[in-house]
Design an enzyme around this catalytic site. Structure first.
Site, PDB file in Angstrom:
ATOM      1  N   GLY A 130       0.843  -1.188   0.000  1.00 26.59           N
ATOM      2  CA  GLY A 130       0.000   0.000   0.000  1.00 26.59           C
ATOM      3  C   GLY A 130       0.870   1.227   0.000  1.00 26.59           C
ATOM      4  O   GLY A 130       1.182   1.807  -1.046  1.00 26.59           O
ATOM      5  N   GLN A 341     -21.253  16.386  17.426  1.00 30.26           N
ATOM      6  CA  GLN A 341     -21.431  16.560  18.873  1.00 30.26           C
ATOM      7  C   GLN A 341     -22.441  17.666  19.177  1.00 30.26           C
ATOM      8  O   GLN A 341     -23.275  17.532  20.081  1.00 30.26           O
ATOM      9  CB  GLN A 341     -20.082  16.885  19.525  1.00 30.26           C
ATOM     10  CG  GLN A 341     -20.089  16.867  21.036  1.00 30.26           C
ATOM     11  CD  GLN A 341     -20.271  15.458  21.611  1.00 30.26           C
ATOM     12  OE1 GLN A 341     -20.053  14.482  20.916  1.00 30.26           O
ATOM     13  NE2 GLN A 341     -20.684  15.380  22.863  1.00 30.26           N
ATOM     14  N   GLU A 368      -4.980   7.418  -0.868  1.00 30.46           N
ATOM     15  CA  GLU A 368      -4.011   8.255  -1.611  1.00 30.46           C
ATOM     16  C   GLU A 368      -2.895   8.758  -0.690  1.00 30.46           C
ATOM     17  O   GLU A 368      -2.419   9.890  -0.806  1.00 30.46           O
ATOM     18  CB  GLU A 368      -4.688   9.442  -2.317  1.00 30.46           C
ATOM     19  CG  GLU A 368      -6.045   9.186  -2.920  1.00 30.46           C
ATOM     20  CD  GLU A 368      -6.136   7.946  -3.794  1.00 30.46           C
ATOM     21  OE1 GLU A 368      -5.117   7.278  -4.007  1.00 30.46           O
ATOM     22  OE2 GLU A 368      -7.246   7.622  -4.237  1.00 30.46           O
TER      23      GLU A 368
END
Length: 394
Positions: A130, A341, A368
């Site tokens: 990756g 929140q 990315e």
């Protein structure tokens, strides 16, 4: 230094905002419920992109695009980023690496991609590779007049909206020979010959299109479908990463802006203990922090876009794009979290855009180039070039 946008630039931003509100926003809930953009909506949406004059947003006019500057592109992309479920991906961006193809490849792939007649997806990531592309195991061997691809790819985004794949492989299995190959699909849903579409797994977010896993088993690729030269794959991919990181930053800040606006309005409307909740300092300070972070991040976004338009050094752009992607994705995460929140239980309901934005925005710190990889890039540049690369005003 003039930071005022021109009338033309403001009009482009408005077009992006109007397209979000009138075309994309009405598709949010059905896309989330379906898990993807329903098939029946895909062709009509492609046509609406053309009708609104948003086809070929990242290409010059010679390649069938709009001929926009990076600042102009960013103004549109920021507004598209307001939408949930990755529906911004319906406004396609032809893979920038195609610009380095042969004349025939430009005619066959790039120009049709600008108009939406074709669409490509990238196959780079693998089960064991990756952040470090040198660990790619997919290999390309030239035999009997064809390249043969063997390997497995994960996270091939928009596979089922594409009719060709750009595959990153190592020629002869040599990590010093990273190379890109154009692999045609018979149609949007059918895998190429000798290629298996293993599955399209579900993720935390729902997305307009899928993220496929593919296995190449001696997949034949004609000799003229190699993109660029042997060993040039990583350089061409880096160019794509710079553009993708600006796009992610634009979308992340568009999403965060929408969440902040929803939270700001709700803080005025929602009353507890006889007054609007924004009158409580805890809420007021959250809104203030959200506004300041957005202001700073957007200033950074448009500065990097302007640097690209000015023709700044490629290495400088790569360094600044990494810093931008890191900062914007993390700012967006904090802003959307605060917005949820403030909304409380209402913000946790799937019918609320902030809930969907909360799921959507998390991946921006991963794909990315993770936040950790961006820090590696920035740290490496500091070691080589010094703090002035980021601290100097010029």
């Amino acid at each position: 230094m003039d930071f005022t946008f021109t009338d033309h630039e403001r009009a482009l931003s408005k077009r992006g905002r109007d397209f979000f509100e009138q075309v994309l926003e009405p598709l949010e809930v059905v896309t989330d419920e379906h898990g993807e953009l329903p098939d029946a909506e895909r062709a009509p949406l492609r046509q609406k992109v053309r009708d609104w004059g948003l086809a070929g947003i990242n290409l010059d006019k010679d390649h069938g695009g709009m001929g926009l500057s990076m600042v102009e592109q960013t103004l549109i992309e920021e507004q598209l980023g307001r939408v949930t479920n990755g529906l911004w991906s319906a406004v396609w961006r032809a893979p920038v690496s195609l610009k380095f193809g042969t004349d025939r490849q430009i005619e066959e792939y790039l120009i049709p991609s600008a108009g939406g007649e074709r669409r490509g997806c990238f196959a780079i990531t693998e089960p064991g590779a990756g952040s470090d592309p040198r660990q790619v195991q997919t290999r390309a061997d030239f035999r009997d007049g064809h390249w043969r691809l063997n390997g497995e790819k994960w996270f091939v985004t928009s596979y089922n909206a594409s009719d060709f794949i750009i595959v990153h492989a190592h020629v002869d299995g040599d990590p010093d020979k990273p190379t890109l190959f154009l692999v045609d699909k018979p149609d949007y849903y059918t895998a190429p010959p000798n290629t298996t579409h293993s599955r399209s797994p579900k993720f935390m977010h729902n997305f307009a299109y899928d993220h496929a896993e593919l296995v190449f088993n001696d997949t034949p690729v004609p000799a003229d479908k190699m993109l660029g030269e042997v060993g040039q794959g990583f350089e061409l991919t880096k160019d794509w990463f710079v553009e993708a990181r600006l796009q992610i930053a634009s979308h992340a800040l568009g999403a965060a802006t929408r969440a902040a606006e929803i939270a700001n309005a709700y803080a005025t409307e929602r009353r507890q203990f006889g007054r609007a909740i924004r009158d409580f300092q805890a809420i007021e300070f959250m809104l203030a922090d959200m506004a300041v972070e957005l202001y700073a991040a957007k200033s950074m976004l448009f500065r990097v876009a302007a640097e690209i338009d000015s023709g700044a050094d490629r290495s400088l752009i790569h360094s600044h794009a990494s810093a931008l992607k890191l900062h914007s994705s993390e700012v967006a995460g904090r802003v959307v979290d605060k917005a949820l929140q403030i909304l409380g239980g209402r913000g946790y309901m799937r019918e609320n855009p902030v809930e969907r934005l909360y799921r959507d925005i998390r991946v921006d710190r991963i794909w990315e180039g993770t936040s950790e990889i961006q820090r590696n890039v920035v740290g490496g540049r500091l070691r080589k070039m010094g703090m002035s690369l980021y601290s100097d005003v010029a």
